[in-house]
Scaffold this motif. Structure first.
Motif, PDB file in Angstrom:
ATOM      1  N   LEU A  93       0.831  -1.208   0.000  1.00 15.44           N
ATOM      2  CA  LEU A  93       0.000   0.000   0.000  1.00 15.44           C
ATOM      3  C   LEU A  93       0.860   1.250   0.000  1.00 15.44           C
ATOM      4  O   LEU A  93       0.594   2.204  -0.744  1.00 15.44           O
ATOM      5  CB  LEU A  93      -0.930   0.013   1.221  1.00 15.44           C
ATOM      6  N   GLU A  94       1.890   1.271   0.846  1.00 15.23           N
ATOM      7  CA  GLU A  94       2.758   2.450   0.918  1.00 15.23           C
ATOM      8  C   GLU A  94       3.448   2.696  -0.421  1.00 15.23           C
ATOM      9  O   GLU A  94       3.516   3.842  -0.887  1.00 15.23           O
ATOM     10  CB  GLU A  94       3.793   2.278   2.024  1.00 15.23           C
ATOM     11  N   THR A  95       3.925   1.647  -1.063  1.00 14.40           N
ATOM     12  CA  THR A  95       4.580   1.794  -2.367  1.00 14.40           C
ATOM     13  C   THR A  95       3.611   2.362  -3.396  1.00 14.40           C
ATOM     14  O   THR A  95       3.959   3.279  -4.151  1.00 14.40           O
ATOM     15  CB  THR A  95       5.129   0.435  -2.848  1.00 14.40           C
ATOM     16  N   ARG A  96       2.405   1.855  -3.417  1.00 12.80           N
ATOM     17  CA  ARG A  96       1.408   2.349  -4.385  1.00 12.80           C
ATOM     18  C   ARG A  96       1.050   3.807  -4.098  1.00 12.80           C
ATOM     19  O   ARG A  96       0.858   4.591  -5.028  1.00 12.80           O
ATOM     20  CB  ARG A  96       0.183   1.470  -4.377  1.00 12.80           C
ATOM     21  N   LEU A  97       0.974   4.178  -2.816  1.00 10.89           N
ATOM     22  CA  LEU A  97       0.685   5.568  -2.483  1.00 10.89           C
ATOM     23  C   LEU A  97       1.839   6.468  -2.903  1.00 10.89           C
ATOM     24  O   LEU A  97       1.629   7.558  -3.453  1.00 10.89           O
ATOM     25  CB  LEU A  97       0.401   5.718  -0.987  1.00 10.89           C
ATOM     26  N   ARG A  98       3.062   6.049  -2.658  1.00  8.67           N
ATOM     27  CA  ARG A  98       4.237   6.814  -3.106  1.00  8.67           C
ATOM     28  C   ARG A  98       4.226   6.995  -4.629  1.00  8.67           C
ATOM     29  O   ARG A  98       4.485   8.082  -5.142  1.00  8.67           O
ATOM     30  CB  ARG A  98       5.529   6.115  -2.691  1.00  8.67           C
ATOM     31  N   LYS A 146       2.407   8.924   9.325  1.00 12.14           N
ATOM     32  CA  LYS A 146       3.750   8.629   8.824  1.00 12.14           C
ATOM     33  C   LYS A 146       4.020   9.515   7.625  1.00 12.14           C
ATOM     34  O   LYS A 146       3.225   9.536   6.671  1.00 12.14           O
ATOM     35  CB  LYS A 146       3.880   7.158   8.424  1.00 12.14           C
ATOM     36  N   ASP A 147       5.108  10.268   7.666  1.00 10.54           N
ATOM     37  CA  ASP A 147       5.527  11.070   6.526  1.00 10.54           C
ATOM     38  C   ASP A 147       6.287  10.185   5.564  1.00 10.54           C
ATOM     39  O   ASP A 147       7.115   9.366   5.968  1.00 10.54           O
ATOM     40  CB  ASP A 147       6.405  12.234   6.972  1.00 10.54           C
ATOM     41  N   LEU A 148       6.018  10.342   4.271  1.00 10.80           N
ATOM     42  CA  LEU A 148       6.674   9.529   3.260  1.00 10.80           C
ATOM     43  C   LEU A 148       7.781  10.279   2.536  1.00 10.80           C
ATOM     44  O   LEU A 148       8.460   9.695   1.698  1.00 10.80           O
ATOM     45  CB  LEU A 148       5.644   9.020   2.246  1.00 10.80           C
ATOM     46  N   LEU A 149       7.953  11.541   2.821  1.00 20.34           N
ATOM     47  CA  LEU A 149       8.976  12.329   2.119  1.00 20.34           C
ATOM     48  C   LEU A 149      10.349  12.145   2.712  1.00 20.34           C
ATOM     49  O   LEU A 149      10.546  11.780   3.797  1.00 20.34           O
ATOM     50  CB  LEU A 149       8.608  13.811   2.142  1.00 20.34           C
TER      51      LEU A 149
END
Length: 149
Positions: A93-98, A146-149
């Protein structure tokens, strides 16, 4: 794999085993998640049987045009927990959101669910607030981010 509408009954059954009545999603809400193009819904299978699901809604903050995700749920049948299935679903999920350009993920989790809180902390989430009576108008929730940047 991505969930499909034919998975609805299996997902509703898992949800009903993982959460008590009133917190578990009604079948109609499961169907909405599966049909909503803004929601990424994934399942994990063992020997052709669905044993876990995860869903994340992609959102935009109107004034800032920022993209982010709201983690709807991660659910793993009890007998398949501690096998890193939830972590694998979360990472997808995180990869797809990124890939979509998302910059952060938010979620709510019951303050009474220490295992889930610890799981999300291991994924890099931090508590940012406490939501009073979030579940069933009686159980508080931690708002985590969670920040993804």
């Amino acid at each position: 794999r991505p969930a499909v509408s034919q998975d609805r009954d299996a997902l509703a059954a898992i949800d009903g085993l993982c959460f008590p009545p009133g917190i578990a999603y009604p079948r109609e809400e499961i169907a909405f998640l599966l049909l909503n193009p803004a929601v990424i819904t994934l399942v994990a299978e063992r020997s052709g049987v669905i044993v876990a699901l995860a869903a994340l809604e992609r959102r935009r903050r109107a004034r800032q045009a920022a993209r982010y995700g709201e983690l709807v749920t991660i659910e793993v049948l009890p007998e398949f927990r501690r096998e890193s299935i939830g972590a694998a679903l979360y990472q997808t999920l995180e990869t797809r959101l990124r890939d979509w350009g998302g910059s952060s993920i938010n979620l709510h989790v019951s303050v009474e669910n220490a295992d889930a809180v610890a799981f999300y902390q291991r994924q890099g989430f931090r508590v940012i607030d406490r939501a009073s009576q979030y579940y069933l108008r009686s159980i508080d929730a931690w708002q985590m981010e969670k920040d993804l940047l």
